[in-house]
Design an enzyme around this catalytic site. Sequence first.
Site, PDB file in Angstrom:
ATOM      1  N   TYR A 100       6.883  29.892  -2.697  1.00 42.32           N
ATOM      2  CA  TYR A 100       6.098  29.899  -3.929  1.00 42.32           C
ATOM      3  C   TYR A 100       4.626  30.125  -3.624  1.00 42.32           C
ATOM      4  CZ  TYR A 100      10.425  27.838  -5.683  1.00 42.32           C
ATOM      5  OH  TYR A 100      11.734  27.600  -5.989  1.00 42.32           O
ATOM      6  N   GLU A 113      19.136  19.731  -7.109  1.00 42.77           N
ATOM      7  CA  GLU A 113      19.515  21.057  -6.635  1.00 42.77           C
ATOM      8  C   GLU A 113      20.175  21.915  -7.721  1.00 42.77           C
ATOM      9  OE1 GLU A 113      19.081  22.150  -3.501  1.00 42.77           O
ATOM     10  OE2 GLU A 113      19.061  20.448  -2.140  1.00 42.77           O
ATOM     11  N   GLU A 148      20.540  26.920  -2.922  1.00 43.84           N
ATOM     12  CA  GLU A 148      20.749  25.688  -3.680  1.00 43.84           C
ATOM     13  C   GLU A 148      22.198  25.539  -4.115  1.00 43.84           C
ATOM     14  OE1 GLU A 148      18.471  23.873  -3.227  1.00 43.84           O
ATOM     15  OE2 GLU A 148      16.492  24.623  -3.746  1.00 43.84           O
TER      16      GLU A 148
END
Length: 321
Positions: free
Chosen positions: A105, A158, A192
């Site tokens: 990110y 998650e 994930e």
Amino acid sequence: MAKTYYAAINWNEIEDIIDKSTWEKLTEQFWLDTRIPLSNDLDDWRSLSDAEKEMVSHVLGGLTLLDTVQSESGMAQLKDAVRTPHEEAVLNNIAFMESVHAKSYSSIFSTLNTKAEIEKIFEWVDTNPYLQKKAEIINEVYKNGSDLQKKVASVYLETFLFYSGFYTPLHYLGNNKLPNVAEIIKLIIRDESVHGTYIGYKFQLGFNELPETEQESLKEWLYNLLFELYENEEKYTAELYDHIGWTEEVNTFLRYNANKALMNLGQDPLFPDTADDVNPIVMNGISTGTSNHDFFSQVGNGYLLGTVEAMQDSDYLIGLD
């Protein structure tokens, strides 16, 4: 004979084949953000309105916080209750990849945002009450919950809480915008999916060993926790998306993924929402197939990797038929 001081991990003697298959899947999926050409999204970024830019930035900031919680707190807590030495190795892999996610990110921010804008994003992350509340709820379970409760919190993070943020880049991808930002998100979703399924499987092993009265008590607790998280997530989603007009469809996506989290835990779905209720553009984007990138100018999520298919409902029942 000398007493064993420390036992060496032996991958030639596997107690649980799911440990081995998960390790292999995760290592096949290994990736780094530096291989994704984010600068190619700059023209799309400049075409967005100021409101959209702020929304995207806040979404990614929120995801950064959740990945930080998972990498710094979550995996360390889960490693206190492993059933096999191979499970600890898998959790080490997961912890590292959560750090890769959090860093990714920042790579997006450094490409799309100015230094002053990045500082404002992280100030927003540090002070948003709903974002901080969900981090607090999850982290309190990590600090004070039982071993099985910690696994529930991890699966909720998650498979459920990330998805209010994942919705945005998948939506833009479906409208032919920000494809490289979305590529990173698809790589993260692919990770994930495995993380949530694996930890949910380990939860089910422990849950099935409990007496029936303890199972019922834990089920009541995990559904109450989901209600608390969902109530807060609705407020967080409204703050992110009301001014864009996406709030209701994001909430549908959240409820769908809350059901997926419950399936990971071997529990019954709570909400009526199914894949058919989710925006089809987003459902198409959530498929974790490889992008068709030029080998020289871009690298998609299939570089040096084996074929990895999108998660199916049956995957959430892994090894527990």
